[in-house]
Design an enzyme around this catalytic site. Structure first.
Site, PDB file in Angstrom:
ATOM      1  N   HIS A   1       0.434  -1.593   0.289  1.00  0.00           N
ATOM      2  CA  HIS A   1       0.001   0.102   0.545  1.00  0.00           C
ATOM      3  C   HIS A   1       1.272   1.165  -0.412  1.00  0.00           C
ATOM      4  O   HIS A   1       0.394   2.586  -0.691  1.00  0.00           O
ATOM      5  CB  HIS A   1      -0.929   0.227   0.896  1.00  0.00           C
ATOM      6  CG  HIS A   1      -2.166  -0.613   0.634  1.00  0.00           C
ATOM      7  ND1 HIS A   1      -1.680  -2.690   1.903  1.00  0.00           N
ATOM      8  CD2 HIS A   1      -3.434  -1.566   0.678  1.00  0.00           C
ATOM      9  CE1 HIS A   1      -3.100  -2.821   1.619  1.00  0.00           C
ATOM     10  NE2 HIS A   1      -3.924  -2.488   0.683  1.00  0.00           N
TER      11      HIS A   1
ATOM     12  N   ASP B   1      -3.986  -6.095  -7.574  1.00  0.00           N
ATOM     13  CA  ASP B   1      -4.425  -5.718  -6.495  1.00  0.00           C
ATOM     14  C   ASP B   1      -4.592  -4.231  -7.100  1.00  0.00           C
ATOM     15  O   ASP B   1      -4.603  -3.662  -8.328  1.00  0.00           O
ATOM     16  CB  ASP B   1      -2.766  -5.975  -5.617  1.00  0.00           C
ATOM     17  CG  ASP B   1      -3.677  -5.721  -3.850  1.00  0.00           C
ATOM     18  OD1 ASP B   1      -4.871  -4.471  -3.769  1.00  0.00           O
ATOM     19  OD2 ASP B   1      -2.601  -6.406  -3.330  1.00  0.00           O
TER      20      ASP B   1
END
Length: 358
Positions: A218, A290
């Site tokens: 992230h 993702d």
């Protein structure tokens, strides 16, 4: 305002494919947040969010006919609003969209962790793994799938198939069923079976394994230092063992410094996705990235470049690019210029239509 702008004969994947324009085919590749379809929200940024389909979104959809939507906590207010919103998104699209969210159970559960929903909550998937009883994982999948189906969702971005082998892992931890590959494999398969029994599709994540990492994709670049043979002995096992029943597999943004030579994170690596997952391991289902708005991608690649690279690598679904209109246009232009072949585009769209039940 949410009547579909076009009617299709929805009989088979091949027949739908033959009716889609080039722009609609490219749109099928993208699953985005509803926020990304509303230019006013995109421009204002934080503070505003999409909780219903607006006229702006209807107009935007006609320009960007996306293949699906992913909801987060900020799109979810009350049970009534959520049911209505999911229904509106479904009605917006002539070809029914993928309607998805992260409902893993435990700390990542967009619906169950919302106040006022009164849904069953699970402590964690690791606590289910600790029981050693696959029936418990199947039961969790069945319970989660049942309420997702009731709210209109068609795909759960779960189960986590990572083997949590690194005690310093800050991303996966208790989201994984455990640290032993055979256990995780059985638990993930049982959870998938439970989802299927409730009529909801599932997604194994995060290929080729995010369990033996310290960093967080992230935020930025994260390396996995195991060789391909080492990964096959551990991290890859839950994916390989459950491929036959997996509706889709999500690819992580981790970089395999010893298992791939192209220097790309797994999600953008043709060597890993086409060469390993498709050709060597023989996976035939849908592959998705993702989220493409995560730090490991946006700090190193532009939205246009990342979208085209991800598709060229072998992904079918491009999840949440940072600048969705730019990413959409980049893929469309790549097909128009011949960089991406129509045959390759059609392959992915057929897989996506099959995921949707055709």
């Amino acid at each position: 305002i949410v009547a579909p702008y076009k009617e299709y004969r929805l009989t088979s994947a091949e027949e739908i494919l033959s009716q889609l324009s080039l722009e609609e085919k490219v749109g099928q590749l993208f699953v985005i947040t509803p926020n990304q379809l509303d230019a006013a929200i995109r421009e204002k940024g934080a503070g505003e969010t999409a909780v219903e389909v607006t006229e702006r979104m209807v107009r935007a959809y006609r320009q960007y006919p996306v293949g699906g939507f992913i909801l987060f906590g900020w799109n979810i207010e009350t049970p009534e609003q959520t049911r209505a919103f999911v229904s509106q998104l479904n009605m917006l699209c002539p070809v029914p969209p993928v309607l998805t969210l992260d409902e893993e159970g435990g700390r990542v559960a967009r619906l169950a962790n919302k106040e006022g929903f009164f849904l069953p909550r699970f402590k964690s998937m690791s606590s289910i793994g600790e029981t050693g009883d696959f029936a418990n994982a199947r039961g969790a999948g069945q319970i989660i799938g049942s309420y997702l189906q009731e709210y209109g969702f068609t795909l759960d971005l779960a189960p986590v198939a990572d083997v949590n082998t690194n005690p310093e892992n800050i991303v996966i931890g208790t989201r994984a069923f455990g640290s032993e590959p055979v256990l995780v494999s059985g638990m993930a398969g049982a959870f998938l079976s439970g989802l299927h029994s409730a009529g909801v599709k599932g997604c194994l994540k995060h290929f080729p394994g995010h369990g033996d990492t310290k960093g967080d994709t992230h935020a930025d670049y994260v390396a996995v230092t195991k060789s391909w043979e080492e990964l096959k002995g551990c991290e890859l096992l839950p994916f390989v063992e459950n491929m036959e029943q997996a509706d889709c597999i999500m690819v992580a943004h981790v970089s395999l410094t010893k298992a791939a030579s192209d220097g790309y994170p797994a999600s953008l690596s043709k060597e890993l996705i086409t060469g390993r997952l498709r050709d060597e391991l023989g996976y035939k289902g849908v592959i998705l990235t993702d989220a493409l708005d995560m730090g490991a991608i946006v700090k190193n690649y532009g939205a246009k470049e990342a979208a085209v690279l991800a598709f060229e690598a072998g992904n079918d679904i491009l999840l949440m690019p940072r600048n969705f209109p730019a990413a959409y246009q980049a893929v469309l232009s790549a097909v128009q210029s011949g960089r991406i072949s129509m045959e390759r585009l059609d392959e992915s769209v057929l897989r996506i239509l099959t995921l949707k039940g055709y």
